[in-house]
Write a protein that holds these residues in place. Sequence first.
Motif, mmCIF file in Angstrom:
data_model
loop_
_atom_site.group_PDB
_atom_site.id
_atom_site.type_symbol
_atom_site.label_atom_id
_atom_site.label_comp_id
_atom_site.label_asym_id
_atom_site.label_seq_id
_atom_site.Cartn_x
_atom_site.Cartn_y
_atom_site.Cartn_z
ATOM 1 N N ASP A 116 0.624 -1.216 0.030
ATOM 2 C CA ASP A 116 0.045 0.089 0.015
ATOM 3 C C ASP A 116 0.763 1.313 -0.066
ATOM 4 O O ASP A 116 0.374 2.206 0.048
ATOM 5 C CB ASP A 116 -0.937 0.021 1.384
ATOM 6 C CG ASP A 116 -0.275 0.127 2.454
ATOM 7 O OD1 ASP A 116 0.848 0.074 2.598
ATOM 8 O OD2 ASP A 116 -0.932 0.200 3.642
ATOM 9 N N ALA A 118 2.841 2.162 2.111
ATOM 10 C CA ALA A 118 3.475 2.750 3.629
ATOM 11 C C ALA A 118 4.743 2.626 3.895
ATOM 12 O O ALA A 118 5.416 3.471 4.584
ATOM 13 C CB ALA A 118 2.462 1.822 4.634
ATOM 14 N N LEU A 134 3.954 14.699 3.849
ATOM 15 C CA LEU A 134 3.458 14.126 2.721
ATOM 16 C C LEU A 134 3.270 15.113 1.639
ATOM 17 O O LEU A 134 3.716 16.126 1.691
ATOM 18 C CB LEU A 134 2.167 13.699 3.401
ATOM 19 C CG LEU A 134 1.834 12.535 4.519
ATOM 20 C CD1 LEU A 134 0.456 12.741 5.102
ATOM 21 C CD2 LEU A 134 2.742 11.443 4.458
ATOM 22 N N GLU A 231 -8.542 9.870 -1.984
ATOM 23 C CA GLU A 231 -8.175 8.929 -1.090
ATOM 24 C C GLU A 231 -8.481 7.509 -1.631
ATOM 25 O O GLU A 231 -8.245 6.530 -0.968
ATOM 26 C CB GLU A 231 -8.279 9.307 0.342
ATOM 27 C CG GLU A 231 -9.830 9.531 0.718
ATOM 28 C CD GLU A 231 -9.979 9.960 2.144
ATOM 29 O OE1 GLU A 231 -11.001 9.714 2.651
ATOM 30 O OE2 GLU A 231 -8.851 10.335 2.731
ATOM 31 N N ASN A 249 0.255 6.553 -4.087
ATOM 32 C CA ASN A 249 -0.955 6.111 -3.247
ATOM 33 C C ASN A 249 -1.971 7.304 -2.717
ATOM 34 O O ASN A 249 -1.278 7.964 -1.964
ATOM 35 C CB ASN A 249 -0.593 5.340 -2.145
ATOM 36 C CG ASN A 249 -1.671 4.435 -1.455
ATOM 37 O OD1 ASN A 249 -2.819 4.783 -1.669
ATOM 38 N ND2 ASN A 249 -1.039 3.437 -0.363
ATOM 39 N N ALA A 251 -4.366 7.061 -1.159
ATOM 40 C CA ALA A 251 -4.739 6.966 0.339
ATOM 41 C C ALA A 251 -3.931 7.667 1.548
ATOM 42 O O ALA A 251 -4.376 8.089 2.362
ATOM 43 C CB ALA A 251 -5.129 5.673 0.655
ATOM 44 N N ASN A 252 -2.859 7.427 1.352
ATOM 45 C CA ASN A 252 -1.900 7.883 2.301
ATOM 46 C C ASN A 252 -0.719 9.207 1.863
ATOM 47 O O ASN A 252 0.244 9.446 2.434
ATOM 48 C CB ASN A 252 -1.095 6.996 2.918
ATOM 49 C CG ASN A 252 -0.241 6.090 1.952
ATOM 50 O OD1 ASN A 252 0.116 6.350 1.005
ATOM 51 N ND2 ASN A 252 0.102 4.788 2.394
ATOM 52 N N LYS A 253 -0.951 9.381 0.603
ATOM 53 C CA LYS A 253 0.043 10.350 -0.224
ATOM 54 C C LYS A 253 1.538 10.059 -0.083
ATOM 55 O O LYS A 253 2.133 10.882 -0.276
ATOM 56 C CB LYS A 253 -0.400 11.533 0.180
ATOM 57 C CG LYS A 253 -1.609 12.184 -0.097
ATOM 58 C CD LYS A 253 -2.063 13.423 0.667
ATOM 59 C CE LYS A 253 -3.459 13.911 0.223
ATOM 60 N NZ LYS A 253 -4.458 12.960 0.715
ATOM 61 N N ARG A 254 1.848 8.799 -0.073
ATOM 62 C CA ARG A 254 3.113 8.356 -0.214
ATOM 63 C C ARG A 254 3.440 7.800 -1.709
ATOM 64 O O ARG A 254 2.637 7.698 -2.414
ATOM 65 C CB ARG A 254 3.275 7.010 0.573
ATOM 66 C CG ARG A 254 2.957 7.075 2.209
ATOM 67 C CD ARG A 254 4.491 7.580 2.571
ATOM 68 N NE ARG A 254 4.463 7.718 4.221
ATOM 69 C CZ ARG A 254 5.337 8.032 4.751
ATOM 70 N NH1 ARG A 254 6.660 7.844 4.313
ATOM 71 N NH2 ARG A 254 5.252 8.373 6.010
#
Length: 502
Positions: A116, A118, A134, A231, A249, A251-254
């Motif tokens: 994902d 992370a 981020l 997201e 991503n 969802a977590n802006k990674r």
Amino acid sequence: MPLFSLKLLKSDFLKAVAKHNGLATVITFLSLSALSNSAWADIQPRSASQNYSQKSLSNAGNPAAAALIVARKDPHVMTGGSFEIGGGVEYGNLDELFGKIDELSLLFNPPSEGDDGAGSEAPPSLENPDKDYLWEDLFVEYPELEDRLEIIKTKVVTTASLLALITAEGYGKAELTSEASFVLHEDFFGGTLLFGMAYKGNSEAVGIFEEITFDSDYAKAQLKTIPDFDENDPIQEIDLSDGISLFYNPANKRVKMSVDNDSLLLVKATKIAQFSLSYSRNVIQSDAGDLYLGVKPIFYRVGLTHTSTRIGEITDTEDLFEDIKDADFIYQNGFDVDLGIVWAADHYQVGASVNSLFEHTYEFPDFDRRSFTSLKILSQLNDQSSYTMERQLKLEAGIFTDQRHWSLNLELDANAVEDPMHDDYQWFTLTGGYAADSWWLPSARLGFSRNLAGSKLAYVNAGVTVMKFINIDVATTLDTVTLDGSEMLRGANIRLGVQFDY
């Protein structure tokens, strides 16, 4: 297209091999690095570890010189034969080499399935590339897309610069040398018959780098799509041109950047046995001096192998050298001839020799190249698929006192040649020495040598002959390198040999 070399191996690699497999593996590994200078030049010329008389009877000497040394019958030279072994290491000026290659391997890999993001990097800023924040923070700090584009460009340039650094300085090699020569007959049809044999084996990882062509305008257009994702969207692969992708991503802006191209490590290994029978004789005698000619036919038994691994598929660089041990060698036979000439007077002599007159070519085994699409990579693989023992002209000269107790000798390779790993060597060597007649007084020599091609490294050489038949020689570079935080010499050699009569 640049190439970079690992060639064998950081000191940590040798330690790891010893720890993992014990002394037997270390001995096996070193035996695969045995060399013979008569056919191949390498880390340091062995002629620098011998005075003119000694090397004339060696397998690496001028084919014309054996008859001259036998005819002189110097009291300080044994004319039966010689045997020598030695070991050495040489490094490029690059610390943590294997770690840098493994770092590149991680960069070349996209996120794995189910990841994902992370564990991916947070986007850096230009002022603080290590700041962990981020993308939304980046938008506040740098609202313009050009700023984000500059960050990507900086990452690409860093990757290319690391590969360029490895190209220039990223290598390390170890070797073990061995040779033996025996005078079979001192008056064979008016000349001297000399038998020689030698063995060489080495391994090298050659990095073939596909250049990265970054299209800033195209990447800018692709980056404009980032604010359009919310997201709930899945991980997005954003193409930035020429195989460079940004995995984002929402969802977590990674984010993680990866490079998909054909850059690879090609691990090569050789095992070469050599057997020679040289004949030399006096052809002209005069008050001014004597002329000697020599010819040395050589039989080669050559084993070659290689394996390839794309940089993105590397998990541990050091394991590549373990993998090559299990590779299948293809063996080929070859024949070549060396020629030599020496003019010798009372206080000087000059000579020349030509090695590998026929320039025989040996092929590495073929392998599946269907996974590579880059024409430049395929061209480089073709260049690495064979090894030619290139013709080399060697020039030499020496001056000496009465009975040749004091001498000064010079040798020069007139042209550079490639070894089986496609590294260039062209040696210049200057050696001065004292040769003692007695058994208890050691002979001594001191010299300087430089590779005029390839690494361009210089060595200082020193040696002694004890009891007229035991030779001990050491050589070190003038340059140092930092490895694992410690400063050490970039190259060092030690050689042990015996010369004998029978």
